[in-house]
Design a protein around this motif. Structure first.
Motif, short mmCIF file in Angstrom:
data_model
loop_
_atom_site.label_atom_id
_atom_site.label_comp_id
_atom_site.label_asym_id
_atom_site.label_seq_id
_atom_site.Cartn_x
_atom_site.Cartn_y
_atom_site.Cartn_z
N ASP A 244 2.59 1.60 -3.46
CA ASP A 244 1.60 2.01 -4.46
C ASP A 244 1.23 3.48 -4.29
OD1 ASP A 244 1.47 -0.46 -5.72
OD2 ASP A 244 -0.22 -1.17 -4.52
N MET A 245 1.09 3.93 -3.05
CA MET A 245 0.73 5.33 -2.81
C MET A 245 1.87 6.26 -3.20
SD MET A 245 -1.72 5.51 0.49
CE MET A 245 -2.34 7.08 -0.09
N ILE B 172 0.84 -1.20 0.00
CA ILE B 172 0.00 0.00 0.00
C ILE B 172 0.88 1.25 0.00
CG2 ILE B 172 -1.66 1.35 1.34
CD1 ILE B 172 -2.84 -1.35 2.30
N ALA C 5 -4.74 1.51 -1.92
CA ALA C 5 -3.84 2.64 -2.17
C ALA C 5 -4.48 3.67 -3.09
CB ALA C 5 -2.53 2.14 -2.77
#
Length: 382
Positions: A109-110, A106, A341
């Motif tokens: 991805d963010m 996450i 995300a």
């Protein structure tokens, strides 16, 4: 309930911090000269400021109001692919490695989606841990607050997966024992970082006591709180904590169980019902419980559903899955993490919740097209 200790700055720490706020590129030598103290003393004060959460990462970056803190698992994903899977036998295929872990995925991805992210997790100082640190840092995630375990019995987490010719999971082993070291003591040490964040995201690989303590730290703060359910069994750690969340993202199996719509024992039987009937049952339960967070429910090829309380009514909206040809799918690991995300990045970018969910679905679709758990092409979505 444990009383939180407020970590105040000393007068000298305040002086150092004010100089850094005015000029983030200021050298230790310049700080020492302005305050008439030694450079080694400056180093000590900067270390204290970092530990207390007033400075983040390298370059004396002061804690921003728009940073996201992700708390959760980081592990090495080892994936074996069997184009012609033979049950109960050794199947010819190939093996790939990539950095993984729900929280770590996450966070990466963010970062790919342009967000400023601090990841709080635990790894060991072994070769797997070194790989995770390097690859996570290279993706743009702030790794300066990782806990490096020295406990011999706690090795860096490993997710060992066996996938079939379609990239779907046959079975897996997940060793995340090291996450026991993400406890209240560690979170207390990182309290200032958590409390100054705009958003906190966590996964249920954490110990239940750790989740409780994290939510306690966030209880009087304005940050957005998002939980990723991870699995049916692990989602149960959230059962009496849902009132403290703003959003919960999980698949339909996980949502049904954590809400108490069905028990763990009834989950298998529930899957025999139609998707329409299952969603309607969740909607009816949701309607009767006004304190529940907003839900984003993944349903695979059937897309996702969004549930929220609006005044006296319940909003239920269906989102179509992205159109993907079967030959484009490499594997499905990390797809749910990417949805979380994308949702979170959309919220941080002040998109409507519908647009944020759509961004999550796009991120998830890109993820299944890559052998990597986090697809670098996510950067093209922002």
């Amino acid at each position: 309930m444990e009383v939180l200790k407020i970590e105040k700055l000393t007068d000298r720490e305040k002086e150092v911090f004010e100089l850094i706020k005015k000029d983030a590129t200021i050298s230790r030598e310049a700080i020492a000269e302005k305050l008439a103290i030694s450079e080694s003393a400056v180093g000590t004060y900067i270390h204290h400021l970092s530990n207390k959460g007033y400075l983040l990462g390298r370059g004396y970056i002061t804690a921003p109001e728009e940073k996201i803190v992700v708390v959760g698992g980081a592990n090495l994903d080892i994936k074996g692919y069997s184009p012609n899977y033979i049950k109960g036998s050794s199947s010819p295929g190939w093996i790939e490695e990539s950095s993984g872990g729900v929280g770590r995925n996450i966070a990466e991805d963010m970062a790919l989606l342009g967000q400023e992210v601090v990841l709080l997790t635990a790894i060991s100082n072994d070769h797997f841990g070194q790989k995770l640190r390097e690859e996570t840092k290279d993706s743009g995630v702030d790794i300066s607050h990782f806990k490096i375990s020295t406990a011999q019995e706690h090795k860096t987490g490993v997710y060992l997966a066996h996938l079939d010719q379609d990239g779907d999971l046959i079975g897996a082993v997940n060793d995340m024992r090291i996450l026991k070291e993400i406890d209240s003591n560690y979170l207390q040490d990182k309290r200032k970082i958590i409390e100054t964040s705009a958003m906190v995201i966590f996964d249920t690989n954490l110990e239940e006591s750790t989740i409780s303590y994290l939510l306690e730290l966030c209880s009087a703060k304005k940050m957005i709180k998002i939980a990723d359910a991870v699995s049916v069994e692990k989602a149960l750690k959230l059962k009496d904590k849902l009132i403290n969340l703003d959003y919960l993202r999980g698949n339909l199996d996980e949502i049904e169980v954590v809400l108490g719509v069905v028990t763990m024992e009834e989950a298998e039987l529930a899957r025999k019902l139609s998707l329409k009937d299952r969603i309607e049952r969740v909607r009816n339960f949701y309607k009767q419980n006004a304190d529940l967070p907003e839900l984003i429910i993944s349903t695979g090829k059937d897309g996702a559903y969004y549930l929220s309380h609006q005044d006296e009514t319940v909003k239920l909206k269906h989102f179509q899955a992205a159109s993907i040809n079967m030959e484009e799918i490499v594997e499905t690991t990390g797809a749910g993490d990417a949805l979380t995300a994308g949702l979170a990045a959309g919220i941080m970018n002040k998109l409507s919740i519908d647009k944020a969910i759509e961004l999550g679905i796009k991120a998830s679709a890109l993820t299944v097209k890559s052998e990597l758990t986090c697809n670098p092409d996510l950067a093209e979505l922002m």
